[in-house]
Design a protein around this motif. Structure first.
Motif, short mmCIF file in Angstrom:
data_model
loop_
_atom_site.label_atom_id
_atom_site.label_comp_id
_atom_site.label_asym_id
_atom_site.label_seq_id
_atom_site.Cartn_x
_atom_site.Cartn_y
_atom_site.Cartn_z
N ALA A 2 0.83 -1.21 0.00
CA ALA A 2 0.00 0.00 0.00
C ALA A 2 0.86 1.26 0.00
O ALA A 2 0.63 2.19 -0.79
CB ALA A 2 -0.94 -0.01 1.21
N ALA A 3 1.86 1.29 0.88
CA ALA A 3 2.73 2.47 0.97
C ALA A 3 3.50 2.69 -0.32
O ALA A 3 3.60 3.82 -0.83
CB ALA A 3 3.69 2.31 2.15
N VAL A 4 4.03 1.61 -0.88
CA VAL A 4 4.81 1.72 -2.12
C VAL A 4 3.94 2.16 -3.28
O VAL A 4 4.35 2.98 -4.12
CB VAL A 4 5.51 0.38 -2.41
CG1 VAL A 4 6.04 0.33 -3.84
CG2 VAL A 4 6.66 0.15 -1.42
N ASP A 5 2.71 1.64 -3.36
CA ASP A 5 1.79 2.04 -4.43
C ASP A 5 1.56 3.55 -4.40
O ASP A 5 1.57 4.22 -5.45
CB ASP A 5 0.45 1.32 -4.30
CG ASP A 5 0.51 -0.11 -4.83
OD1 ASP A 5 1.56 -0.51 -5.37
OD2 ASP A 5 -0.50 -0.83 -4.67
N VAL A 6 1.33 4.10 -3.22
CA VAL A 6 1.05 5.53 -3.09
C VAL A 6 2.30 6.35 -3.45
O VAL A 6 2.22 7.31 -4.22
CB VAL A 6 0.57 5.87 -1.66
CG1 VAL A 6 0.48 7.39 -1.48
CG2 VAL A 6 -0.77 5.23 -1.40
N GLN A 13 11.37 -2.80 -1.94
CA GLN A 13 10.11 -2.85 -2.67
C GLN A 13 9.83 -1.54 -3.39
O GLN A 13 9.33 -1.54 -4.52
CB GLN A 13 8.95 -3.18 -1.72
CG GLN A 13 8.98 -4.60 -1.18
CD GLN A 13 9.69 -4.73 0.16
OE1 GLN A 13 10.44 -3.85 0.56
NE2 GLN A 13 9.43 -5.82 0.86
N LEU A 14 10.17 -0.41 -2.76
CA LEU A 14 9.98 0.88 -3.42
C LEU A 14 10.87 0.99 -4.64
O LEU A 14 10.44 1.46 -5.71
CB LEU A 14 10.28 2.02 -2.43
CG LEU A 14 10.18 3.44 -2.99
CD1 LEU A 14 8.78 3.72 -3.53
CD2 LEU A 14 10.56 4.47 -1.92
N ARG A 15 12.11 0.58 -4.52
CA ARG A 15 13.04 0.64 -5.65
C ARG A 15 12.55 -0.24 -6.81
O ARG A 15 12.64 0.14 -7.98
CB ARG A 15 14.45 0.25 -5.22
CG ARG A 15 15.10 1.27 -4.30
CD ARG A 15 16.58 1.03 -4.14
NE ARG A 15 17.21 2.08 -3.33
CZ ARG A 15 18.48 2.44 -3.43
NH1 ARG A 15 19.27 1.84 -4.31
NH2 ARG A 15 18.98 3.39 -2.67
N ALA A 16 12.03 -1.42 -6.48
CA ALA A 16 11.53 -2.32 -7.52
C ALA A 16 10.32 -1.72 -8.24
O ALA A 16 10.22 -1.78 -9.47
CB ALA A 16 11.16 -3.67 -6.91
N ALA A 17 9.42 -1.11 -7.46
CA ALA A 17 8.21 -0.51 -8.06
C ALA A 17 8.57 0.69 -8.93
O ALA A 17 8.00 0.88 -10.01
CB ALA A 17 7.24 -0.09 -6.96
#
Length: 305
Positions: free
Chosen positions: A210-214, A242-246
């Protein structure tokens, strides 16, 4: 030291800084094989942050400036984060959009040049890193919780827990993470205690997703809004895998470049403050002075510097 309390205790932090700062400085000078004569100026974090810790750094910097006859320059903490990717092997060029994401801040900035910053959006309540730490506490993980939540999320089942994406469709560039933290609390209560390991992992996965999506969606929106094609991610949460991957997937989809500082420069560090000081010294030599009277700025708007 802070783990027993589940977060930073300001008084303990400032007392520990007093104890450690000068021995650390001596060690660094010896490792770098330089003497004070080789130093042009002394940069220190003037704010924002905890007043006690800021006062320790400011007083030591100005004391050394007086003792060594060196000019001293106060630096904005977030400017250090914002410029830290310039220390990487592949530094970004201006202008770019910066996502500053840490335990205390979540902001999107347009960076036109050194000292030329425009706020595009910021968190209205909890910062992303703060929400990570609070979620870790709800899941029984040690402080600091951000890395622990991210690691636990790797063993969670995708989609097993779906949490809200606050302000994802707000049509502005602001953030809110307090509701996401509350959603985790609600899920914990529904599961009941004690949580088994898979339940913890699924909750961690739901929170991180959820945090990464936003963060990813708002970053892409900021790039579209400004017409820029470079994104710089800085701050402690910038090291999140996960943020870097997204963002890597988004960069390929929307054709933009994304830059990060090296992992050791994502968290608070002296190198980024030294860099910001050096760049300001080059542009505006008069900002460094030998007055040695100092103040700290626990609250300080980056766009106003």
């Amino acid at each position: 030291m802070h783990r027993a309390y589940g977060g930073v205790v300001p008084e303990l932090a400032s007392r520990d800084h007093i104890r450690r700062a000068l021995p650390l400085l001596q060690q660094i000078l010896e490792q770098a094989a330089i003497t004070p004569a080789a130093i042009d100026a002394i940069a220190f974090t003037q704010g924002p942050g905890l007043a006690g810790a800021l006062l320790v750094g400011a007083s030591i910097a100005n004391g050394l400036g007086l003792a060594w006859d060196k000019p001293v320059i106060g630096i904005h903490h977030l400017e250090g984060h914002l410029l830290s990717p310039l220390l990487a092997n592949d530094p970004p060029s201006f202008p770019f959009v910066a996502l500053l994401v840490s335990g205390g801040h979540t902001q999107l900035m347009r960076v036109t040049d050194i000292g030329d910053y425009e706020m595009l959006g910021e968190t209205l309540d909890d910062a992303a890193g703060e929400a990570f730490d609070k979620t870790a506490k709800l899941l029984g993980l040690d402080y600091p919780g951000g890395p622990a939540v991210s690691q636990l999320a790797t063993t969670g089942t995708p989609g097993a827990v779906v949490l809200p994406r606050p302000m994802l469709h707000s049509k502005d560039l602001d953030f809110s993470f307090s509701g996401l933290k509350t959603a985790v609390l609600t899920q914990v209560k529904q599961y009941g205690q004690p949580l088994d390991e898979q339940a913890k992992a699924n909750l961690a996965r739901g929170f991180v997703d959820a945090a990464v999506d936003v963060l990813t969606a708002k970053s892409v929106q900021a790039l579209k809004q400004t017409g820029l094609s470079r994104l710089v991610v800085a701050g402690g949460v910038g090291a999140n895998q996960q943020l870097r991957a997204a963002l890597k997937v988004a960069a390929q989809k929307y054709a933009f470049d994304v830059h990060y500082p090296d992992p050791e420069l994502c968290t608070d560090n002296g190198a980024m403050i030294a860099l910001a000081g050096a760049l300001r010294l080059q542009r505006w030599p008069a900002q460094a002075n030998k007055h040695y009277a100092f103040t700290v700025r626990p609250r300080w708007d980056l766009a106003a510097i």
